[in-house]
Design a protein around this motif. Structure first.
Motif, PDB file in Angstrom:
ATOM      1  N   LEU A  59       0.821  -1.201   0.000  1.00  0.00           N
ATOM      2  CA  LEU A  59       0.000   0.000   0.000  1.00  0.00           C
ATOM      3  C   LEU A  59       0.859   1.258   0.000  1.00  0.00           C
ATOM      4  N   SER A  60       1.980   1.205   0.701  1.00  0.00           N
ATOM      5  CA  SER A  60       2.881   2.357   0.741  1.00  0.00           C
ATOM      6  C   SER A  60       3.455   2.645  -0.640  1.00  0.00           C
ATOM      7  N   ALA A  61       3.837   1.591  -1.348  1.00  0.00           N
ATOM      8  CA  ALA A  61       4.393   1.782  -2.690  1.00  0.00           C
ATOM      9  C   ALA A  61       3.360   2.406  -3.623  1.00  0.00           C
ATOM     10  N   ILE A  62       2.116   1.959  -3.522  1.00  0.00           N
ATOM     11  CA  ILE A  62       1.040   2.507  -4.357  1.00  0.00           C
ATOM     12  C   ILE A  62       0.789   3.965  -4.001  1.00  0.00           C
ATOM     13  N   ASN A  63       0.710   4.254  -2.714  1.00  0.00           N
ATOM     14  CA  ASN A  63       0.454   5.616  -2.251  1.00  0.00           C
ATOM     15  C   ASN A  63       1.546   6.575  -2.735  1.00  0.00           C
ATOM     16  N   THR A  64       2.789   6.156  -2.602  1.00  0.00           N
ATOM     17  CA  THR A  64       3.909   6.999  -3.009  1.00  0.00           C
ATOM     18  C   THR A  64       3.916   7.226  -4.518  1.00  0.00           C
ATOM     19  N   HIS A  65       3.634   6.173  -5.273  1.00  0.00           N
ATOM     20  CA  HIS A  65       3.645   6.302  -6.734  1.00  0.00           C
ATOM     21  C   HIS A  65       2.570   7.282  -7.204  1.00  0.00           C
ATOM     22  N   ILE A  66       1.379   7.199  -6.630  1.00  0.00           N
ATOM     23  CA  ILE A  66       0.307   8.120  -7.027  1.00  0.00           C
ATOM     24  C   ILE A  66       0.683   9.551  -6.644  1.00  0.00           C
ATOM     25  N   PHE A  99      -9.510  13.018 -15.422  1.00  0.00           N
ATOM     26  CA  PHE A  99      -9.727  12.257 -16.648  1.00  0.00           C
ATOM     27  C   PHE A  99      -8.434  11.955 -17.388  1.00  0.00           C
ATOM     28  N   GLU A 100      -7.287  12.209 -16.724  1.00  0.00           N
ATOM     29  CA  GLU A 100      -5.993  11.872 -17.299  1.00  0.00           C
ATOM     30  C   GLU A 100      -5.168  11.015 -16.334  1.00  0.00           C
ATOM     31  N   GLU A 101      -5.834  10.315 -15.428  1.00  0.00           N
ATOM     32  CA  GLU A 101      -5.147   9.560 -14.384  1.00  0.00           C
ATOM     33  C   GLU A 101      -4.723   8.177 -14.888  1.00  0.00           C
ATOM     34  N   TYR A 102      -3.972   8.167 -15.989  1.00  0.00           N
ATOM     35  CA  TYR A 102      -3.625   6.904 -16.654  1.00  0.00           C
ATOM     36  C   TYR A 102      -2.668   6.061 -15.812  1.00  0.00           C
ATOM     37  N   LYS A 103      -1.671   6.686 -15.216  1.00  0.00           N
ATOM     38  CA  LYS A 103      -0.725   5.927 -14.411  1.00  0.00           C
ATOM     39  C   LYS A 103      -1.401   5.336 -13.180  1.00  0.00           C
ATOM     40  N   ALA A 104      -2.215   6.136 -12.512  1.00  0.00           N
ATOM     41  CA  ALA A 104      -2.928   5.645 -11.333  1.00  0.00           C
ATOM     42  C   ALA A 104      -3.892   4.525 -11.722  1.00  0.00           C
ATOM     43  N   HIS A 105      -4.598   4.712 -12.821  1.00  0.00           N
ATOM     44  CA  HIS A 105      -5.525   3.685 -13.318  1.00  0.00           C
ATOM     45  C   HIS A 105      -4.802   2.365 -13.530  1.00  0.00           C
ATOM     46  N   ASP A 106      -3.682   2.409 -14.263  1.00  0.00           N
ATOM     47  CA  ASP A 106      -2.960   1.172 -14.584  1.00  0.00           C
ATOM     48  C   ASP A 106      -2.352   0.541 -13.332  1.00  0.00           C
ATOM     49  N   LEU A 107      -1.833   1.377 -12.441  1.00  0.00           N
ATOM     50  CA  LEU A 107      -1.233   0.862 -11.213  1.00  0.00           C
ATOM     51  C   LEU A 107      -2.262   0.139 -10.348  1.00  0.00           C
ATOM     52  N   LEU A 108      -3.392   0.788 -10.114  1.00  0.00           N
ATOM     53  CA  LEU A 108      -4.403   0.226  -9.217  1.00  0.00           C
ATOM     54  C   LEU A 108      -5.082  -0.998  -9.824  1.00  0.00           C
ATOM     55  N   THR A 109      -5.444  -0.914 -11.089  1.00  0.00           N
ATOM     56  CA  THR A 109      -6.109  -2.068 -11.709  1.00  0.00           C
ATOM     57  C   THR A 109      -5.132  -3.239 -11.855  1.00  0.00           C
ATOM     58  N   GLY A 110      -3.880  -2.947 -12.179  1.00  0.00           N
ATOM     59  CA  GLY A 110      -2.895  -4.019 -12.276  1.00  0.00           C
ATOM     60  C   GLY A 110      -2.690  -4.710 -10.940  1.00  0.00           C
ATOM     61  N   VAL A 113     -11.764  -7.320 -12.383  1.00  0.00           N
ATOM     62  CA  VAL A 113     -11.437  -5.918 -12.635  1.00  0.00           C
ATOM     63  C   VAL A 113     -11.876  -5.509 -14.040  1.00  0.00           C
ATOM     64  N   THR A 114     -12.560  -4.368 -14.126  1.00  0.00           N
ATOM     65  CA  THR A 114     -12.936  -3.774 -15.411  1.00  0.00           C
ATOM     66  C   THR A 114     -12.179  -2.464 -15.573  1.00  0.00           C
ATOM     67  N   THR A 115     -11.363  -2.372 -16.606  1.00  0.00           N
ATOM     68  CA  THR A 115     -10.600  -1.159 -16.853  1.00  0.00           C
ATOM     69  C   THR A 115     -11.381  -0.230 -17.776  1.00  0.00           C
ATOM     70  N   SER A 116     -11.000   1.058 -17.740  1.00  0.00           N
ATOM     71  CA  SER A 116     -11.631   2.070 -18.611  1.00  0.00           C
ATOM     72  C   SER A 116     -13.148   1.869 -18.670  1.00  0.00           C
ATOM     73  N   ALA A 117     -13.769   1.934 -17.514  1.00  0.00           N
ATOM     74  CA  ALA A 117     -15.183   1.576 -17.369  1.00  0.00           C
ATOM     75  C   ALA A 117     -16.110   2.749 -17.679  1.00  0.00           C
ATOM     76  N   TYR A 118     -17.297   2.414 -18.155  1.00  0.00           N
ATOM     77  CA  TYR A 118     -18.398   3.357 -18.344  1.00  0.00           C
ATOM     78  C   TYR A 118     -18.005   4.564 -19.190  1.00  0.00           C
ATOM     79  N   GLY A 119     -17.254   4.306 -20.238  1.00  0.00           N
ATOM     80  CA  GLY A 119     -16.939   5.344 -21.203  1.00  0.00           C
ATOM     81  C   GLY A 119     -15.887   6.332 -20.767  1.00  0.00           C
ATOM     82  N   MET A 120     -15.210   6.072 -19.654  1.00  0.00           N
ATOM     83  CA  MET A 120     -14.146   6.948 -19.172  1.00  0.00           C
ATOM     84  C   MET A 120     -12.841   6.167 -19.158  1.00  0.00           C
ATOM     85  N   ALA A 121     -11.842   6.708 -19.803  1.00  0.00           N
ATOM     86  CA  ALA A 121     -10.579   5.985 -19.954  1.00  0.00           C
ATOM     87  C   ALA A 121      -9.930   5.640 -18.623  1.00  0.00           C
ATOM     88  N   THR A 122     -10.129   6.490 -17.614  1.00  0.00           N
ATOM     89  CA  THR A 122      -9.438   6.265 -16.347  1.00  0.00           C
ATOM     90  C   THR A 122     -10.367   5.821 -15.217  1.00  0.00           C
TER      91      THR A 122
END
Length: 435
Positions: free
Chosen positions: A37-44, A52-63, A73-82
């Motif tokens: 959790l610390s690594a994720i928190n620090t990276h974000i 609507f540009e949170e691509y790194k956070a999206h990929d990190l959390l979903t991965g 896990v559903t990525t880029s859900a409901y018509g929003m890329a992030t």
């Protein structure tokens, strides 16, 4: 403590209940997961991204969630890329508890609102709740929503509103929504935010030479200045909690013409949606007066709007019990009316819209301030949000939020109480609306 035949009960002891159910297991699990959790928190935090540009956070959390057993896990859900959705389903019908994860940062000052901490606390809570479901074969499921663009930028935001409109919470049959928010002053369960409305006002007049034939023109800037001054006068008679903000974006081209166009962006806030409706009527009257006085044509374009957040008292009581059992820096008052007073803020959030759609809790927690004591939306707070101390405090929040979710999953009749309280809150809000 016994003194002269009297039993002395200290105030803190009275507020601190016996350990609630499952809390020890929740604490152990979150502490075990702290390094991840610390690594994720620090990276974000260290990689801030705008709404609507949170691509790194999206990929990190979903991965990360894809790597966990049992999560869909559903990525880029409901018509929003992030936007994204992650579900842990017991396979047995029961309550559906959800957590929202905010990911966006602020232009120029990064995570100066601490959304890295919000995401981490909700992630910790969701993982811990899923773990308790698995260990004890509980009924129900956990849903994590990655919610983009809580901050409004250039009139655009409201990722949670888009999820609501797309049916995301209904699709998952969500019963409750939980989230938290950091600051520097207050630990509380019952955060009440302001309703918020953004709009653009434009005046269309007629150009003319300001010296030779000003009588042939219609001055759009005069109309806007009259409206702006009208707002200043209106502020003398507004209620506590009413806020009117604005700036002129187009004030004419050169001084020697009658200005054919003028415009500005304006924000109105109030404690409740019903009061916001009343205040908007008064504010728009100032703009209509400018048009009437000058002959300019007025156009008002509605922008982003957030409802006030209505916290659920039943969920709040559960959170208070868990929080006060975690040896926090400060205890939450068990007097909920006092907690509501302390939890009133003038800021706004799209979690408010969620609270009008289903039972919601948005808790607040204090982190140690930076050297300048800066509050949210300052560079100083951005630094504070990246510290180890802030991370450890957000984990405490995650543990307490998980406790609330597990309460809903395990305590007979609690979800019914939550929903009944929500119905009462919504009925009260509806009764206040002025038509």
């Amino acid at each position: 403590m016994d003194e002269d035949g009297f039993v002395i009960v200290h105030h803190n002891d009275a507020l601190r209940p016996s350990t609630p159910g499952y809390l020890d297991e929740i604490v152990d699990f979150v502490d075990f997961a702290a390094n991840d959790l610390s690594a994720i928190n620090t990276h974000i935090h260290d990689n801030p991204e705008l709404g609507f540009e949170e691509y790194k956070a999206h990929d990190l959390l979903t991965g990360f969630l894809k790597s966990r057993t049992g999560w869909s896990v559903t990525t880029s859900a409901y018509g929003m890329a992030t936007a994204w959705v992650a579900v842990y389903d017991s396979g047995r019908k029961g309550p559906v508890v959800s957590f929202n994860l905010e990911m966006d940062a602020l232009l120029g000052i990064g995570h100066a609102c601490g959304h890295n901490l919000i995401a981490t606390a909700s992630l910790a809570a969701g993982l811990a709740t899923a773990e308790i479901i698995s260990r004890h074969n509980l009924k129900g499921k956990v849903v994590l929503f990655g919610t983009p663009a809580e901050e409004v930028r250039a009139g655009v935001g409201g990722g949670k509103i888009r999820l609501l409109e797309a049916g995301a919470y209904k699709d998952q049959r969500v019963d409750i929504s939980l989230i938290s928010h950091p600051g520097i002053t207050h630990d509380g369960a019952l955060t009440r935010t302001s309703a918020f409305s953004l709009f653009r006002a434009e005046y269309f007049g007629k150009a003319a030479h300001a010296a030779n034939s000003p009588w042939l023109g219609i001055n759009a800037l005069d109309a806007l200045v009259m409206a702006y001054n009208g707002l200043s006068v209106l502020r003398q008679q507004t209620m506590p909690g009413d806020i009117i903000q604005g700036h002129i974006t187009d004030g004419g081209l050169v001084p020697n013409i009658i200005h054919a166009y003028a415009a500005g962006n304006f924000v109105v806030r109030a404690n409740t949606a019903s009061r916001l409706q009343e205040l908007r009527y008064k504010v728009e009257a100032c703009f209509r007066a400018g048009a009437e006085a000058t002959g300019a044509r007025l156009e008002i374009t509605q922008g982003m709007a957030y409802a006030d957040h209505v916290p659920n008292r039943v969920l709040g009581a559960s959170y208070t019990q868990f929080w006060n059992s975690l040896s926090p820096p400060s205890l939450i008052p068990i007097d909920q009316d006092m907690d509501l007073i302390l939890g009133r803020v003038s800021a706004s959030t799209d979690q408010g819209n969620v609270s009008h759609a289903l039972p919601s809790l948005s808790t607040s927690f204090a982190i140690t301030p930076g050297p300048e004591g800066g509050r949210n939306h300052t560079p100083d707070f951005e630094k504070a949000a990246g510290t180890k101390d802030a991370f450890e405090r957000c984990l405490r929040v995650g543990k307490a939020l998980a406790g609330v979710a597990v309460d809903v999953l395990t305590v007979p009749g609690l979800l019914d109480e939550v929903k009944e309280q929500w119905k009462k809150d919504m009925a009260a809000a509806k009764d206040l609306v002025v038509t």
